[in-house]
Design an enzyme around this catalytic site. Sequence first.
Site, PDB file in Angstrom:
ATOM      1  N   HIS A 108       0.848  -1.192   0.000  1.00  0.00           N
ATOM      2  CA  HIS A 108       0.000   0.000   0.000  1.00  0.00           C
ATOM      3  C   HIS A 108       0.875   1.231   0.000  1.00  0.00           C
ATOM      4  CE1 HIS A 108      -3.110   2.883   1.079  1.00  0.00           C
ATOM      5  NE2 HIS A 108      -3.965   1.970   0.655  1.00  0.00           N
TER       6      HIS A 108
ATOM      7  N   ASP B  46      -8.085  -4.656  -0.421  1.00  0.00           N
ATOM      8  CA  ASP B  46      -8.602  -5.205  -1.673  1.00  0.00           C
ATOM      9  C   ASP B  46      -8.413  -6.702  -1.781  1.00  0.00           C
ATOM     10  OD1 ASP B  46      -9.697  -2.978  -2.801  1.00  0.00           O
ATOM     11  OD2 ASP B  46      -7.746  -2.228  -3.443  1.00  0.00           O
TER      12      ASP B  46
HETATM   13  N1  ACO Z   1       4.322  -7.468  -5.246  1.00  0.00           N
HETATM   14  C1  ACO Z   1       5.680  -7.552  -5.294  1.00  0.00           C
HETATM   15  N2  ACO Z   1       6.514  -6.541  -4.979  1.00  0.00           N
HETATM   16  C2  ACO Z   1       5.968  -5.395  -4.572  1.00  0.00           C
HETATM   17  C3  ACO Z   1       4.564  -5.217  -4.476  1.00  0.00           C
HETATM   18  C4  ACO Z   1       3.734  -6.310  -4.824  1.00  0.00           C
HETATM   19  N3  ACO Z   1       2.391  -6.210  -4.764  1.00  0.00           N
HETATM   20  N4  ACO Z   1       4.279  -3.960  -4.059  1.00  0.00           N
HETATM   21  C5  ACO Z   1       5.468  -3.347  -3.865  1.00  0.00           C
HETATM   22  N5  ACO Z   1       6.485  -4.212  -4.181  1.00  0.00           N
HETATM   23  C6  ACO Z   1       7.930  -3.952  -4.035  1.00  0.00           C
HETATM   24  C7  ACO Z   1       8.426  -3.028  -5.133  1.00  0.00           C
HETATM   25  O1  ACO Z   1       8.868  -3.771  -6.251  1.00  0.00           O
HETATM   26  C8  ACO Z   1       9.548  -2.316  -4.395  1.00  0.00           C
HETATM   27  O2  ACO Z   1      10.650  -3.225  -4.325  1.00  0.00           O
HETATM   28  P1  ACO Z   1      12.164  -2.645  -4.314  1.00  0.00           P
HETATM   29  O3  ACO Z   1      12.275  -1.829  -3.061  1.00  0.00           O
HETATM   30  O4  ACO Z   1      13.015  -3.869  -4.334  1.00  0.00           O
HETATM   31  O5  ACO Z   1      12.284  -1.822  -5.572  1.00  0.00           O
HETATM   32  C9  ACO Z   1       9.017  -2.147  -2.978  1.00  0.00           C
HETATM   33  O6  ACO Z   1       8.086  -3.235  -2.810  1.00  0.00           O
HETATM   34  C10 ACO Z   1       8.284  -0.819  -2.740  1.00  0.00           C
HETATM   35  O7  ACO Z   1       7.275  -0.683  -3.725  1.00  0.00           O
HETATM   36  P2  ACO Z   1       6.730   0.707  -4.310  1.00  0.00           P
HETATM   37  O8  ACO Z   1       6.194   0.471  -5.699  1.00  0.00           O
HETATM   38  O9  ACO Z   1       7.759   1.764  -4.140  1.00  0.00           O
HETATM   39  O10 ACO Z   1       5.546   1.017  -3.355  1.00  0.00           O
HETATM   40  P3  ACO Z   1       4.482   2.105  -3.643  1.00  0.00           P
HETATM   41  O11 ACO Z   1       4.122   2.667  -2.327  1.00  0.00           O
HETATM   42  O12 ACO Z   1       4.904   3.070  -4.684  1.00  0.00           O
HETATM   43  O13 ACO Z   1       3.263   1.273  -4.301  1.00  0.00           O
HETATM   44  C11 ACO Z   1       1.335  -0.049  -4.513  1.00  0.00           C
HETATM   45  C12 ACO Z   1       2.171   0.837  -3.607  1.00  0.00           C
HETATM   46  C13 ACO Z   1       1.048   0.651  -5.868  1.00  0.00           C
HETATM   47  C14 ACO Z   1      -0.022  -0.311  -3.853  1.00  0.00           C
HETATM   48  C15 ACO Z   1       2.088  -1.380  -4.762  1.00  0.00           C
HETATM   49  O14 ACO Z   1       2.352  -2.016  -3.538  1.00  0.00           O
HETATM   50  C16 ACO Z   1       1.354  -2.322  -5.712  1.00  0.00           C
HETATM   51  O15 ACO Z   1       1.491  -2.204  -6.923  1.00  0.00           O
HETATM   52  N6  ACO Z   1       0.557  -3.291  -5.154  1.00  0.00           N
HETATM   53  C17 ACO Z   1      -0.246  -4.169  -5.956  1.00  0.00           C
HETATM   54  C18 ACO Z   1      -1.503  -3.449  -6.417  1.00  0.00           C
HETATM   55  C19 ACO Z   1      -2.513  -3.262  -5.301  1.00  0.00           C
HETATM   56  O16 ACO Z   1      -2.811  -4.184  -4.540  1.00  0.00           O
HETATM   57  N7  ACO Z   1      -3.089  -2.042  -5.230  1.00  0.00           N
HETATM   58  C20 ACO Z   1      -4.127  -1.725  -4.225  1.00  0.00           C
HETATM   59  C21 ACO Z   1      -3.736  -0.617  -3.385  1.00  0.00           C
HETATM   60  S1  ACO Z   1      -4.926  -0.404  -2.097  1.00  0.00           S
HETATM   61  C22 ACO Z   1      -6.120   0.586  -2.730  1.00  0.00           C
HETATM   62  O17 ACO Z   1      -6.000   1.228  -3.734  1.00  0.00           O
HETATM   63  C23 ACO Z   1      -7.370   0.621  -1.957  1.00  0.00           C
END
Ligand code: ACO
Length: 428
Positions: A307, A364
């Site tokens: 998140h 979600d």
């Molecule tokens: N699966 C695998 N790796 C992940 C995931 C995931 N779901 N989410 C984050 N990471 C990793 C990234 O690759 C990154 O790794 P690194 O540090 O080695 O580069 C690290 O975790 C940090 O990730 P960011 O993308 O910087 O986190 P950010 O805060 O920008 O993104 C987000 C958050 C978009 C929700 C992301 O976690 C994601 O894409 N999740 C899957 C989609 C999802 O479930 N969205 C729902 C959000 S809740 C809502 O809208 C109500």
Amino acid sequence: MSEKAILEFNGEQHEFPIVKGSENELGIDIKTLRAATGGLVTLDPGYKNTGSCQSGITFLNGEQGVLRYRGYSIEDLAEKADFLEVAFLLIFGELPTKEELEKFHDDIKSKSVVDDDVKKILDAFPKTAHPMGVLSSLTSALTAFNPSSVDVSSEDAMYNSVVKIMGKFPVLVAWTMRKKQGLPLDYGDNSLGYVENVLQMMFKKPNETYIHNPIITEALDKLLILHADHEQNCSTSTVRIVGSSHAGLFASLSAGISALWGPLHGGANQAVLEMLEDIKEDDGDTKKYMAKAKDKEDPFRLMGFGHRVYKNFDPRARIIKKSADQVLGQLGIDDPILDIAKGLEQEALNDNYFVKRKLYPNVDFYSGIIYRAMGIPTDMFTVMFALGRLPGWIAQWREMRLNKEPIGRPRQIYIGENLREFKTINNR
Ligand code: ACO
């Protein structure tokens, strides 16, 4: 604590006041930055460090997993209030008295008839159309049937628009689903509670009485409360920024629905189920998908994990996980997809990659599971999220207009070509 921040640029110091929120959140007020520095702007893609407004609606602390609407904890609201009370709280700032709540519900019911001509617009969409696209279009179309723009200086006019959209939106939600399923469209039953009526409007067969299941009604009520607001997220910021041009409430909401559609935002609940279906087709090989999620060469992400603001746990996920266990247990559902979900959850919670990055199941992940157990089609999941978020969007739009916020218009740092000589078409 220092009451100002000092920026040094080109040998000159500039002072900017510190703004303090009621929960001691601090921000640098840079309203005078450009004028004071001769044009400096801040650059913050994704607005990870930018406060776009001061708001009194929702407080959240991502590090501590705190979420409150108007000062009330999400845990209390989910347990003790119903969705309509929470909607009133978000929009008008206080929990309603019994009389206020009854009046609110009566007014919503009295405005819930959607012009029959809207059915013609719905008819023009192919059955294959995604329900979010249809819902966004129908919400926008409501503007045509209710053309007078809201006089925001009049509390009555504002209230009237609020009850109108709270009444008509669930009808649009139900019609969007029924149209896809080839079911006749109707207007539900005003003798029912708000959420009961939503379920009946969605599921009632033309030749059968709809039997209400209190487990399902309660679970949906809770899900709608949990989704009702989440401060300045992508769709809410969209609603505020569209509304800041003084576009009407319905047009602003329609834009918010489009923003919510994306898989990185509200579309994640649909993406979770699609991912689980893929894993099932792949012999339920969760290990393979865990490895894909961790592989930096692979764009695949484990949907429903992580998140933007909750970096320890999502308080809504905690509440809804309990609800998911109850719904699945009480409905006695035996579904391989749900078994895969439980397996994946356990693997991720114990996997170093996910633990190290503080990636936990988000709301979600569980909402998709509950919606599936309720018999809601996968492509309707994000529509259900929109139904829950509606009061939050309304509250944020109303606050923005009452605060007389200026039109939203970010700046940029231009990195394109410098002035070039135009070449006629034969010389390119
Ligand atoms: N699966 C695998 N790796 C992940 C995931 C995931 N779901 N989410 C984050 N990471 C990793 C990234 O690759 C990154 O790794 P690194 O540090 O080695 O580069 C690290 O975790 C940090 O990730 P960011 O993308 O910087 O986190 P950010 O805060 O920008 O993104 C987000 C958050 C978009 C929700 C992301 O976690 C994601 O894409 N999740 C899957 C989609 C999802 O479930 N969205 C729902 C959000 S809740 C809502 O809208 C109500």
